[in-house]
Design a protein around this motif. Structure first.
Motif, PDB file in Angstrom:
ATOM      1  N   THR A 232     -90.950 -13.297 107.112  1.00 13.50           N
ATOM      2  CA  THR A 232     -90.939 -13.658 105.649  1.00 13.50           C
ATOM      3  C   THR A 232     -92.119 -14.629 105.580  1.00 13.50           C
ATOM      4  OG1 THR A 232     -89.696 -15.378 106.011  1.00 13.50           O
ATOM      5  CG2 THR A 232     -88.619 -13.294 105.435  1.00 13.50           C
ATOM      6  N   ARG A 233     -92.456 -14.740 104.200  1.00 19.66           N
ATOM      7  CA  ARG A 233     -93.606 -15.792 103.841  1.00 19.66           C
ATOM      8  C   ARG A 233     -93.156 -17.164 103.575  1.00 19.66           C
ATOM      9  NH1 ARG A 233     -94.980 -17.357  98.536  1.00 19.66           N
ATOM     10  NH2 ARG A 233     -93.378 -15.723  97.905  1.00 19.66           N
ATOM     11  N   ILE A 234     -93.794 -18.368 103.938  1.00 19.14           N
ATOM     12  CA  ILE A 234     -93.170 -19.647 103.463  1.00 19.14           C
ATOM     13  C   ILE A 234     -93.221 -19.453 101.821  1.00 19.14           C
ATOM     14  CG2 ILE A 234     -93.936 -22.086 103.326  1.00 19.14           C
ATOM     15  CD1 ILE A 234     -92.865 -21.072 106.015  1.00 19.14           C
ATOM     16  N   GLN A 235     -92.192 -19.666 101.207  1.00 18.84           N
ATOM     17  CA  GLN A 235     -92.185 -19.550  99.692  1.00 18.84           C
ATOM     18  C   GLN A 235     -92.629 -20.851  99.129  1.00 18.84           C
ATOM     19  OE1 GLN A 235     -90.046 -16.320  98.162  1.00 18.84           O
ATOM     20  NE2 GLN A 235     -90.815 -15.906 100.374  1.00 18.84           N
ATOM     21  N   LEU A 254     -96.848 -13.277 113.324  1.00 14.21           N
ATOM     22  CA  LEU A 254     -96.832 -11.792 113.928  1.00 14.21           C
ATOM     23  C   LEU A 254     -98.163 -11.119 113.875  1.00 14.21           C
ATOM     24  CD1 LEU A 254     -94.905 -10.179 115.634  1.00 14.21           C
ATOM     25  CD2 LEU A 254     -94.015  -8.971 113.436  1.00 14.21           C
ATOM     26  N   ASN A 255     -98.791 -10.904 114.945  1.00 16.30           N
ATOM     27  CA  ASN A 255     -99.854 -10.012 115.227  1.00 16.30           C
ATOM     28  C   ASN A 255     -99.731  -9.176 116.195  1.00 16.30           C
ATOM     29  OD1 ASN A 255    -100.513 -11.566 117.286  1.00 16.30           O
ATOM     30  ND2 ASN A 255    -101.586 -13.178 116.481  1.00 16.30           N
ATOM     31  N   ARG A 275     -97.385 -10.488 101.444  1.00 17.68           N
ATOM     32  CA  ARG A 275     -97.578 -11.374 102.764  1.00 17.68           C
ATOM     33  C   ARG A 275     -98.730 -12.238 102.585  1.00 17.68           C
ATOM     34  NH1 ARG A 275    -100.611  -6.921 107.124  1.00 17.68           N
ATOM     35  NH2 ARG A 275    -100.959  -5.318 105.544  1.00 17.68           N
ATOM     36  N   ASP A 276     -98.701 -13.463 102.823  1.00 17.99           N
ATOM     37  CA  ASP A 276     -99.612 -14.511 102.860  1.00 17.99           C
ATOM     38  C   ASP A 276    -100.692 -14.392 103.538  1.00 17.99           C
ATOM     39  OD1 ASP A 276    -101.249 -16.804 102.242  1.00 17.99           O
ATOM     40  OD2 ASP A 276     -99.643 -18.049 102.066  1.00 17.99           O
ATOM     41  N   GLU A 283     -98.943 -14.730 108.189  1.00 19.58           N
ATOM     42  CA  GLU A 283     -97.549 -14.287 108.978  1.00 19.58           C
ATOM     43  C   GLU A 283     -97.422 -12.995 109.306  1.00 19.58           C
ATOM     44  OE1 GLU A 283     -97.213 -15.391 105.461  1.00 19.58           O
ATOM     45  OE2 GLU A 283     -96.226 -13.647 104.919  1.00 19.58           O
ATOM     46  N   LEU A 284     -98.333 -12.152 108.883  1.00 20.66           N
ATOM     47  CA  LEU A 284     -98.165 -10.813 109.394  1.00 20.66           C
ATOM     48  C   LEU A 284     -99.665 -10.091 109.535  1.00 20.66           C
ATOM     49  CD1 LEU A 284     -96.579  -8.350 110.277  1.00 20.66           C
ATOM     50  CD2 LEU A 284     -96.030  -7.631 108.014  1.00 20.66           C
TER      51      LEU A 284
END
Ligand code: CP
Length: 328
Positions: A232-235, A254-255, A275-276, A283-284
């Motif tokens: 998940t993204r930091i909201q 995550l890579n 995704r940011d 994050e992805l």
């Protein structure tokens, strides 16, 4: 559950049977979503698509789903372009707009706002995300995707191990998905987040009451046999300041390298999107784009099927879709 005329506000209103009804209806929508068949079952019907908070997937897929069933879409986007900015109540807005529409999809930044709106509406209201609270249609499309992905590997939702990672406090998709998954059996949840962004107690209580195994950690560990990793993204929009969100950005990435090191080779990679992709967050990583286990775009595609199913069910036409077929 009797879907006809019902609001869709929370995953708590579903049970396993009603989820199965939605998924079976979504399966039947595939030829229409793929443009192999065409239907006019909702010819003359109007969707009020009210998005008072930014959205790409949910807003457009609600509209696309309604169009694919033959209906028309009227959009309101942004708080500032509606009379809510002049102090009009959600109740009054709902009373008025529900006489212009046959069904309403709505997103709003405040928790509980869509339910409040539904009290004034005379047509079904579908929650497209209310603050950090719930995102029930996302949870349905996530579960629909999880079932498909696990079936491909010969597994089931019952007994699976899911790792949820990132902003579990403000991420409404993980709240709704966890509540849905709680209805299944013997699931292992590994919940990885900064301590300050941990999964709310209200969700943890649901998982505990249903007897699921839950591990809460701020370390990337214990996930070598995870079937699903749900990133998940930091909201940022839920924090008081962007600087506060900066404290947590980029903490759990995550890579390809991290995936290979920590996960088994066929762990399914999910993310509700967006995704940011900024370097400080990321994050992805894009280096996973060609990985066949990356299910993020299959999730987004399934959003159209699930939303078509919900429109057909709430408007009571699910059994008539093929009767109104027309030339492609
Ligand atoms: N997953 C999701 O809700 O995406 P949008 O914010 O683009 O609608």
């Amino acid at each position: 559950m009797n879907f006809t005329g019902a609001n869709i506000l929370s995953v708590d209103q579903f049970d396993i049977d009603s989820i199965q009804t939605i998924f079976a209806t979504a399966d039947r929508m595939q030829p229409y979503a793929r443009r192999q068949k065409r239907t006019k079952v909702l010819d003359g019907a109007i969707l009020g698509n009210l998005f008072f908070e930014s959205s790409t997937r949910t807003r457009v897929s609600f509209g696309t789903a309604f169009n694919l069933l033959g209906g028309e879409v009227r959009e309101t986007t942004g708080m500032e372009s509606s009379a809510l900015a002049k102090g009009e109540s959600l109740y009054d807005t709902a009373r008025v707009l529900s006489s212009y529409s046959d069904v309403i999809a709505m997103r709003h930044p405040k928790s509980g706002s869509v339910a409040e709106f539904a009290e004034g509406s005379r047509v079904p209201v579908i929650n497209g995300g209310d603050g950090a609270n719930e995102h029930p249609t996302q949870a349905l499309l996530d579960l629909y995707t999880i079932k498909q992905e696990l079936a491909y590997h010969g597994h089931t939702v019952d007994g699976m191990h899911i790792c949820m990672m990132g902003d579990l406090k403000f991420g409404r998709t993980v709240h709704s998905l966890s509540r849905l998954l709680a209805m299944y059996k013997n699931i292992r949840f590994t919940l990885i987040s900064p301590r300050e962004l941990a999964m709310p107690d209200s969700v943890l209580e649901v998982l505990a009451q249903a007897g699921h195994q839950v591990v809460i950690t701020d370390q990337v560990s214990g996930i070598s046999d995870a079937d699903i990793v749900y990133q998940t993204r930091i909201q940022q929009e839920r924090f008081t300041t962007p600087q506060e969100a900066d404290l947590y950005r980029g903490k759990f990435r995550l890579n390809s390298e991290i995936y290979t090191k920590h996960y088994k080779p066929n762990t399914v990679i999910m993310h509700p999107l967006p995704r940011d992709s900024r370097a400080e967050a990321n994050e992805l990583d894009n280096d996973l784009n060609q990985n066949p286990n990356l299910a993020i775009f299959r999730q987004a595609d399934n959003g159209v099927l699930i939303r078509m199913a919900l429109f057909a069910l709430t408007l009571g036409v699910a059994d008539q879709v093929d009767k109104y077929e027309c030339d492609v």
